[in-house]
Write a protein that holds these residues in place. Structure first.
Motif, PDB file in Angstrom:
ATOM      1  N   VAL A 115       0.821  -1.210   0.000  1.00 29.25           N
ATOM      2  CA  VAL A 115       0.000   0.000   0.000  1.00 29.25           C
ATOM      3  C   VAL A 115       0.856   1.262   0.000  1.00 29.25           C
ATOM      4  CG1 VAL A 115      -1.680   1.354   1.305  1.00 29.25           C
ATOM      5  CG2 VAL A 115      -1.974  -1.125   1.090  1.00 29.25           C
ATOM      6  N   VAL A 116       1.875   1.311   0.861  1.00 27.29           N
ATOM      7  CA  VAL A 116       2.621   2.560   1.038  1.00 27.29           C
ATOM      8  C   VAL A 116       3.363   2.989  -0.233  1.00 27.29           C
ATOM      9  CG1 VAL A 116       4.371   3.751   2.385  1.00 27.29           C
ATOM     10  CG2 VAL A 116       2.772   2.207   3.523  1.00 27.29           C
ATOM     11  N   GLN A 166      -7.960  -2.034  -0.842  1.00 20.70           N
ATOM     12  CA  GLN A 166      -7.349  -3.234  -0.283  1.00 20.70           C
ATOM     13  C   GLN A 166      -8.402  -4.188   0.223  1.00 20.70           C
ATOM     14  OE1 GLN A 166      -4.802  -2.508   3.076  1.00 20.70           O
ATOM     15  NE2 GLN A 166      -4.072  -4.627   3.187  1.00 20.70           N
ATOM     16  N   LYS A 167      -8.281  -5.457  -0.170  1.00 14.97           N
ATOM     17  CA  LYS A 167      -9.131  -6.500   0.415  1.00 14.97           C
ATOM     18  C   LYS A 167      -8.353  -7.146   1.549  1.00 14.97           C
ATOM     19  CE  LYS A 167     -11.377 -10.914  -0.199  1.00 14.97           C
ATOM     20  NZ  LYS A 167     -10.672 -11.442   1.006  1.00 14.97           N
ATOM     21  N   ALA A 168      -8.862  -6.959   2.755  1.00  7.52           N
ATOM     22  CA  ALA A 168      -8.208  -7.507   3.941  1.00  7.52           C
ATOM     23  C   ALA A 168      -8.782  -8.881   4.260  1.00  7.52           C
ATOM     24  CB  ALA A 168      -8.405  -6.572   5.134  1.00  7.52           C
ATOM     25  N   ALA A 195      -8.969   2.685   0.630  1.00  8.09           N
ATOM     26  CA  ALA A 195     -10.202   2.058   1.100  1.00  8.09           C
ATOM     27  C   ALA A 195      -9.929   0.596   1.427  1.00  8.09           C
ATOM     28  CB  ALA A 195     -11.292   2.164   0.053  1.00  8.09           C
ATOM     29  N   VAL A 196     -10.657   0.071   2.417  1.00  7.21           N
ATOM     30  CA  VAL A 196     -10.518  -1.332   2.811  1.00  7.21           C
ATOM     31  C   VAL A 196     -11.860  -2.031   2.648  1.00  7.21           C
ATOM     32  CG1 VAL A 196     -10.065  -2.912   4.721  1.00  7.21           C
ATOM     33  CG2 VAL A 196      -8.618  -0.897   4.406  1.00  7.21           C
ATOM     34  N   VAL A 197     -11.831  -3.161   1.948  1.00  5.35           N
ATOM     35  CA  VAL A 197     -13.013  -4.001   1.789  1.00  5.35           C
ATOM     36  C   VAL A 197     -12.694  -5.378   2.363  1.00  5.35           C
ATOM     37  CG1 VAL A 197     -13.836  -2.770  -0.255  1.00  5.35           C
ATOM     38  CG2 VAL A 197     -12.338  -4.754  -0.534  1.00  5.35           C
ATOM     39  N   THR A 198     -13.744  -6.147   2.636  1.00 11.65           N
ATOM     40  CA  THR A 198     -13.582  -7.513   3.131  1.00 11.65           C
ATOM     41  C   THR A 198     -14.511  -8.410   2.327  1.00 11.65           C
ATOM     42  OG1 THR A 198     -15.309  -7.208   4.801  1.00 11.65           O
ATOM     43  CG2 THR A 198     -13.045  -6.683   5.456  1.00 11.65           C
TER      44      THR A 198
END
Length: 516
Positions: A167-168, A179-181, A207-210
């Protein structure tokens, strides 16, 4: 035991940051108890598409803000990571079951990656002048344009550090990230993201999705401009195929069956300590951890005795402190995988040198660090990645035999050499087929060297994270060439006839003076 800095209220606050429009949740259990710990929202394919659309709009402003602005933001995020070390350690331990020392490696890595990319991005990506096709007549410059929206799919085992490593640099390059965590690492990722948002990264830019891979993961790969994946080789192949059909780039760090070579000039006690940590840090649930040990026959006896003694006396636990040497497996699924590989090997004749039993006294998914000998090619543990608390010990008679055995694998992610001879170490390192090679220890040298590329060969993946290569994967090189006007380029047959001779002479002169 020290008090935990995280609280149920914090967990609920963090999961609110997941992009999820519905009410569906999944109960996530943790290694310390094996019981449900928190409810995690589920993102639908539509949620993923919405997150990518918002990220695409936000990315333009983030890219235009420039390197200096992004540097300031990332350095502020670095400072927040350092200020929140105890919280991040608690979250990493709670979710993964690893020891505090091994969790500390993750926090250190996340800070290092953030600092490196903040300070390096401009130098690597600001563009450069190159030699024009015809000296004096043409000038040429290469600039780097952010690829746009990057998809990042990370696993549970090193949620914090693996997220940072993908990501960074994408953020530093001017990209946005969706990002899918993984469910078992989402809290750590969300806490890391919160530091970056508070430092100044716009919320839509990361953004973070699951959710399930078949829905959220597929939707992400369908929408983004570049995809990063860390996980199994089987899943990586499918993601790579889809990316290829869409003609987008992919960075895939996949499985490993990593070898360690122990030569006959080492101190057995020191080598056993290094081998034990290299095999069972995070209980072997690390892509670069060691699963195969090849020890020279002349030192095999004392090395084996030292390794068995060290692992037999090691403390296994799940406390949020520095008391334990080794932690827990991350889930009941991981425990079953370890048992399956072990049972298969023992049934076919392998001998358990140490371990081989669950440790319910330490935690419901704890397992004693296990070393096998007598492993043969018909056993699953021989060539298949266990990704758990089992390693195999083999005796070899020469350096050459060790190298051949180490290379006899479909994988090529990491390798290790323990020797007191720099000459032997260098010779063996040059012969090993792996993306990273560590001399004198198992994996931490290459893993922590954020200025150097990291990745695998063969079935261990394609692409590299970290270093210049880790930044360059998130940009498209654009060549801008300009006519100086000193002499018009030929456009007619007569002009080519007049200038053809001088151009060919120029080519000969450039070769003579060794000018590329």
């Amino acid at each position: 035991m020290r008090a935990q800095t995280a609280s149920p209220a914090l967990f609920a606050n963090l999961v609110d940051d997941v992009v999820a429009s519905g009410s569906d949740t999944v109960a996530v259990s943790v290694p310390a108890t094996g019981e449900p710990h928190h409810d995690l929202p589920r993102s639908s394919a539509g949620d993923v598409r919405d997150a990518v659309a918002r990220a695409r709009l936000a990315q333009f402003a983030w890219a235009r803000a420039g390197f200096a602005h992004r540097r300031r933001v990332l350095l502020r995020a670095h400072d927040l990571i350092m200020q929140r070390t105890d919280l991040l350690l608690d979250l990493v331990q709670t979710e993964s079951g690893k020891t505090r020392g091994q969790a500390l490696e993750e926090v250190f890595q996340a800070a290092s990656v953030t600092r490196y990319n903040a300070l390096t991005a401009r130098r690597v990506l600001r563009g450069r002048s190159v030699r024009g096709g015809i000296p004096l007549l043409l000038t040429t410059r290469v600039r780097y344009a952010p690829k746009g929206v990057v998809g990042v799919i990370t696993p549970w085992n090193y949620a914090l550090s693996l997220a940072a490593m993908d990501v960074v640099p994408a953020l530093a390059a001017g990209c946005a990230v969706v990002q899918k965590a993984d469910d078992l690492g989402a809290l750590s990722i969300l806490a890391l993201r919160r530091a970056f948002i508070e430092a100044g990264v716009p919320e839509a830019v990361w953004a973070v999705v699951t959710g399930e891979a078949a829905e959220a993961g597929e939707a992400l790969t369908d929408e983004v401009d570049y995809i990063c994946f860390t996980g199994s080789t089987a899943t990586g192949r499918r993601i790579g195929e889809k990316a290829g059909r869409r003609l987008i780039g992919a960075s895939l760090e996949l499985g490993g069956k990593n070898p360690m070579i122990v030569l006959d000039d080492v101190d057995p006690e020191r080598a056993a300590a290094d081998a034990a940590y290299a095999c069972f840090s995070a209980m072997g649930q690390l892509c670069v951890s060691i699963e195969r040990i090849y020890v020279h026959r002349r030192i095999a006896g004392p090395f084996q005795r030292a390794l068995v003694a060290r692992l037999r006396d090691a403390k296994v636990g799940t406390g949020l402190d520095f008391d334990a040497d080794f932690g827990s497996l991350a889930s009941a699924t991981q425990l079953e995988r370890v048992r399956s590989h072990l049972d298969d090997a023992v049934a076919k004749g392998a001998e358990v040198l140490v371990g081989g039993v669950p440790r319910p006294d330490a935690g419901p998914w704890c397992f004693a660090p296990t070393v096998l000998t007598g492993v043969t090619a018909d056993m699953r543990v021989h060539a298949e990645e266990t990704f758990g608390a089992v390693a195999s010990l083999y005796v070899v008679d020469s350096d050459e035999e060790a190298v051949l055995a180490a290379n006899a694998s479909d994988y090529g992610l990491n390798a290790s050499i323990l020797t007191g001879s720099p000459v032997r170490a260098r010779r063996i390192a040059n012969a090993l087929e792996a993306g990273s090679i560590n001399i004198g220890e198992g994996y931490r040298g290459s893993f922590s060297s954020v200025d150097a590329p990291m990745g695998g060969v063969k079935a261990s993946g394609v692409g590299r994270r970290n270093g210049r290569e880790g930044l360059l994967r998130f940009v498209e090189p654009v060549t801008v060439s300009k006519s100086t006007g000193v002499l018009p380029l030929p456009t007619t047959g007569a002009e080519f006839k007049l200038l053809g001779g001088p151009f060919l002479l120029l080519a000969r002169v450039l070769k003579a003076i060794r000018r590329a």
